[in-house]
Design a protein around this motif. Sequence first.
Motif, PDB file in Angstrom:
ATOM      1  N   ALA A 156     -67.359 -53.208  -1.375  1.00 26.79           N
ATOM      2  CA  ALA A 156     -68.632 -53.796  -0.948  1.00 26.79           C
ATOM      3  C   ALA A 156     -69.784 -52.830  -1.184  1.00 26.79           C
ATOM      4  O   ALA A 156     -70.886 -53.239  -1.608  1.00 26.79           O
ATOM      5  N   LEU A 157     -69.564 -51.547  -0.933  1.00 26.80           N
ATOM      6  CA  LEU A 157     -70.601 -50.543  -1.191  1.00 26.80           C
ATOM      7  C   LEU A 157     -70.935 -50.465  -2.670  1.00 26.80           C
ATOM      8  O   LEU A 157     -72.116 -50.360  -3.051  1.00 26.80           O
ATOM      9  N   GLN A 158     -69.917 -50.527  -3.517  1.00 28.95           N
ATOM     10  CA  GLN A 158     -70.154 -50.489  -4.956  1.00 28.95           C
ATOM     11  C   GLN A 158     -70.972 -51.695  -5.412  1.00 28.95           C
ATOM     12  O   GLN A 158     -71.927 -51.558  -6.189  1.00 28.95           O
ATOM     13  N   ILE A 159     -70.606 -52.871  -4.919  1.00 27.94           N
ATOM     14  CA  ILE A 159     -71.329 -54.085  -5.297  1.00 27.94           C
ATOM     15  C   ILE A 159     -72.756 -54.039  -4.752  1.00 27.94           C
ATOM     16  O   ILE A 159     -73.706 -54.470  -5.419  1.00 27.94           O
ATOM     17  N   GLY A 160     -72.921 -53.485  -3.556  1.00 31.29           N
ATOM     18  CA  GLY A 160     -74.258 -53.350  -2.997  1.00 31.29           C
ATOM     19  C   GLY A 160     -75.155 -52.492  -3.866  1.00 31.29           C
ATOM     20  O   GLY A 160     -76.329 -52.816  -4.089  1.00 31.29           O
ATOM     21  N   LEU A 161     -74.605 -51.397  -4.393  1.00 29.09           N
ATOM     22  CA  LEU A 161     -75.398 -50.538  -5.282  1.00 29.09           C
ATOM     23  C   LEU A 161     -75.768 -51.274  -6.571  1.00 29.09           C
ATOM     24  O   LEU A 161     -76.874 -51.129  -7.089  1.00 29.09           O
ATOM     25  N   ILE A 162     -74.834 -52.059  -7.097  1.00 26.53           N
ATOM     26  CA  ILE A 162     -75.118 -52.817  -8.319  1.00 26.53           C
ATOM     27  C   ILE A 162     -76.226 -53.843  -8.064  1.00 26.53           C
ATOM     28  O   ILE A 162     -77.136 -54.022  -8.890  1.00 26.53           O
ATOM     29  N   LEU A 163     -76.165 -54.520  -6.921  1.00 28.88           N
ATOM     30  CA  LEU A 163     -77.191 -55.506  -6.595  1.00 28.88           C
ATOM     31  C   LEU A 163     -78.558 -54.848  -6.426  1.00 28.88           C
ATOM     32  O   LEU A 163     -79.587 -55.414  -6.815  1.00 28.88           O
ATOM     33  N   LEU A 164     -78.549 -53.644  -5.865  1.00 24.61           N
ATOM     34  CA  LEU A 164     -79.814 -52.911  -5.778  1.00 24.61           C
ATOM     35  C   LEU A 164     -80.338 -52.584  -7.165  1.00 24.61           C
ATOM     36  O   LEU A 164     -81.542 -52.645  -7.435  1.00 24.61           O
ATOM     37  N   GLY A 165     -79.414 -52.229  -8.077  1.00 29.31           N
ATOM     38  CA  GLY A 165     -79.828 -51.939  -9.448  1.00 29.31           C
ATOM     39  C   GLY A 165     -80.390 -53.164 -10.139  1.00 29.31           C
ATOM     40  O   GLY A 165     -81.387 -53.087 -10.859  1.00 29.31           O
ATOM     41  N   ALA A 174     -52.758 -53.885  -6.462  1.00 27.29           N
ATOM     42  CA  ALA A 174     -53.095 -55.283  -6.752  1.00 27.29           C
ATOM     43  C   ALA A 174     -54.261 -55.750  -5.887  1.00 27.29           C
ATOM     44  O   ALA A 174     -55.185 -56.429  -6.371  1.00 27.29           O
ATOM     45  N   LEU A 175     -54.235 -55.383  -4.593  1.00 20.49           N
ATOM     46  CA  LEU A 175     -55.320 -55.769  -3.695  1.00 20.49           C
ATOM     47  C   LEU A 175     -56.653 -55.192  -4.159  1.00 20.49           C
ATOM     48  O   LEU A 175     -57.676 -55.895  -4.171  1.00 20.49           O
ATOM     49  N   ASP A 176     -56.647 -53.936  -4.559  1.00 22.66           N
ATOM     50  CA  ASP A 176     -57.895 -53.292  -4.977  1.00 22.66           C
ATOM     51  C   ASP A 176     -58.428 -53.917  -6.266  1.00 22.66           C
ATOM     52  O   ASP A 176     -59.644 -54.074  -6.440  1.00 22.66           O
ATOM     53  N   ILE A 177     -57.526 -54.256  -7.187  1.00 21.04           N
ATOM     54  CA  ILE A 177     -57.965 -54.913  -8.425  1.00 21.04           C
ATOM     55  C   ILE A 177     -58.614 -56.255  -8.112  1.00 21.04           C
ATOM     56  O   ILE A 177     -59.695 -56.586  -8.623  1.00 21.04           O
ATOM     57  N   VAL A 178     -57.972 -57.045  -7.245  1.00 19.69           N
ATOM     58  CA  VAL A 178     -58.499 -58.365  -6.891  1.00 19.69           C
ATOM     59  C   VAL A 178     -59.824 -58.235  -6.149  1.00 19.69           C
ATOM     60  O   VAL A 178     -60.801 -58.948  -6.445  1.00 19.69           O
ATOM     61  N   GLY A 236     -64.809 -59.484  -6.296  1.00 19.08           N
ATOM     62  CA  GLY A 236     -66.114 -59.328  -5.653  1.00 19.08           C
ATOM     63  C   GLY A 236     -67.239 -59.187  -6.661  1.00 19.08           C
ATOM     64  O   GLY A 236     -68.336 -59.740  -6.487  1.00 19.08           O
ATOM     65  N   PHE A 237     -66.971 -58.465  -7.755  1.00 18.24           N
ATOM     66  CA  PHE A 237     -67.975 -58.289  -8.806  1.00 18.24           C
ATOM     67  C   PHE A 237     -68.300 -59.635  -9.455  1.00 18.24           C
ATOM     68  O   PHE A 237     -69.471 -59.951  -9.706  1.00 18.24           O
ATOM     69  N   ALA A 238     -67.257 -60.433  -9.736  1.00 22.77           N
ATOM     70  CA  ALA A 238     -67.487 -61.741 -10.354  1.00 22.77           C
ATOM     71  C   ALA A 238     -68.218 -62.684  -9.412  1.00 22.77           C
ATOM     72  O   ALA A 238     -69.120 -63.434  -9.826  1.00 22.77           O
ATOM     73  N   LEU A 239     -67.852 -62.644  -8.124  1.00 21.55           N
ATOM     74  CA  LEU A 239     -68.403 -63.589  -7.155  1.00 21.55           C
ATOM     75  C   LEU A 239     -69.835 -63.265  -6.750  1.00 21.55           C
ATOM     76  O   LEU A 239     -70.672 -64.170  -6.627  1.00 21.55           O
ATOM     77  N   PHE A 240     -70.134 -61.973  -6.576  1.00 23.95           N
ATOM     78  CA  PHE A 240     -71.443 -61.597  -6.033  1.00 23.95           C
ATOM     79  C   PHE A 240     -72.417 -61.048  -7.074  1.00 23.95           C
ATOM     80  O   PHE A 240     -73.609 -60.915  -6.782  1.00 23.95           O
ATOM     81  N   ILE A 245     -69.480 -54.021 -21.177  1.00 18.19           N
ATOM     82  CA  ILE A 245     -68.194 -53.459 -20.762  1.00 18.19           C
ATOM     83  C   ILE A 245     -67.194 -54.598 -20.610  1.00 18.19           C
ATOM     84  O   ILE A 245     -67.574 -55.761 -20.463  1.00 18.19           O
ATOM     85  N   THR A 246     -65.915 -54.247 -20.655  1.00 16.58           N
ATOM     86  CA  THR A 246     -64.851 -55.218 -20.419  1.00 16.58           C
ATOM     87  C   THR A 246     -64.467 -55.177 -18.934  1.00 16.58           C
ATOM     88  O   THR A 246     -64.869 -54.259 -18.209  1.00 16.58           O
ATOM     89  N   PRO A 247     -63.682 -56.139 -18.473  1.00 10.40           N
ATOM     90  CA  PRO A 247     -63.293 -56.118 -17.055  1.00 10.40           C
ATOM     91  C   PRO A 247     -62.607 -54.819 -16.639  1.00 10.40           C
ATOM     92  O   PRO A 247     -62.904 -54.277 -15.557  1.00 10.40           O
ATOM     93  N   ILE A 248     -61.692 -54.299 -17.453  1.00  9.33           N
ATOM     94  CA  ILE A 248     -60.990 -53.074 -17.060  1.00  9.33           C
ATOM     95  C   ILE A 248     -61.902 -51.861 -17.188  1.00  9.33           C
ATOM     96  O   ILE A 248     -61.751 -50.885 -16.433  1.00  9.33           O
ATOM     97  N   GLU A 249     -62.865 -51.902 -18.097  1.00  9.61           N
ATOM     98  CA  GLU A 249     -63.832 -50.807 -18.167  1.00  9.61           C
ATOM     99  C   GLU A 249     -64.695 -50.767 -16.913  1.00  9.61           C
ATOM    100  O   GLU A 249     -65.208 -49.705 -16.543  1.00  9.61           O
TER     101      GLU A 249
END
Length: 301
Positions: free
Chosen positions: A34-43, A133-137, A142-146, A65-69
Amino acid sequence: MLRLLRADWYRVTRIRGFRGSLWQYASALLVFAALQIGLILLGLSGVLGDVVSFSNMAPDGSLTITPIEYLAPNLFGNYSVLVFAASFGFIEMVFFDLTDGFGKTLVPSTRGHLAYFGEKVLFAGAWSACLTALDIVITLGGFALFVLAPHGLSFSALDSVGAGLLWCLTAWLATWVASVLPLAIAMLTRSKLVTYGFMIGVLLGMAPSVLQILGMLPGPALAGGSFAFLIPLGDALSALASWMPSTVLHALTDGAGTMLAPAGLPGTGTLPTWAWMLGTCVMWLVLAGGAWIAVGRRRGL
């Protein structure tokens, strides 16, 4: 052994009172994502400066970038929350067994003890697979959804199926190795301070760093002298650094694009990256698991 696996799985998945450690560490992964996505949204909002450079966006609105990148540096960058969660969560459970006398309630026979030691290695694999697996999902979902969906963004390309699967397999095995490595130290010392210190040193990559520094010393110091025969020792140390678990963890941040390319590290020869990574993980799983079983048989529970 199957009963022990079921018992351990029940312990970590207890939902009542949020006491199962799986949910606690999964929450930590969720907060970090969530913190990572928050920083991206700020960007994307322009608060942190140039939107395009921050978000890896091409002029057509696609991500360069690709999904794994995207996944790779978030999961295995400096101070990987995933690897720390997997290793610390698992070793906490082992210390609970060692301190509360659970191990001594097993059948007092060599077979009973071997079943316990073997089960712990296998459970570390299941625990690491679940958290990975949980962290990947969580991270990618979260990146795709938000980020992607609300802003009309998309990845410019997808990873190849083969390279992507190899990357995911190596990510799991490397996390499994990180969980199993401190087992023998925990059994020998019965000290959380020593074991946690060892784990932090391993996860921060201190071993390959020291080996690389030592490997560089013989060349300039001994070239042309009577001790020039020691120069190959430096080459051997540099090669050994390539086969450390933390070197694999660091290489995972490059994503799946390099999996089929030559590793290009000292001591790896012409091996492709995936073969070097898998070989390193399997080698350390065998060494760490064998050391845990051997020390456990001699030291006892």
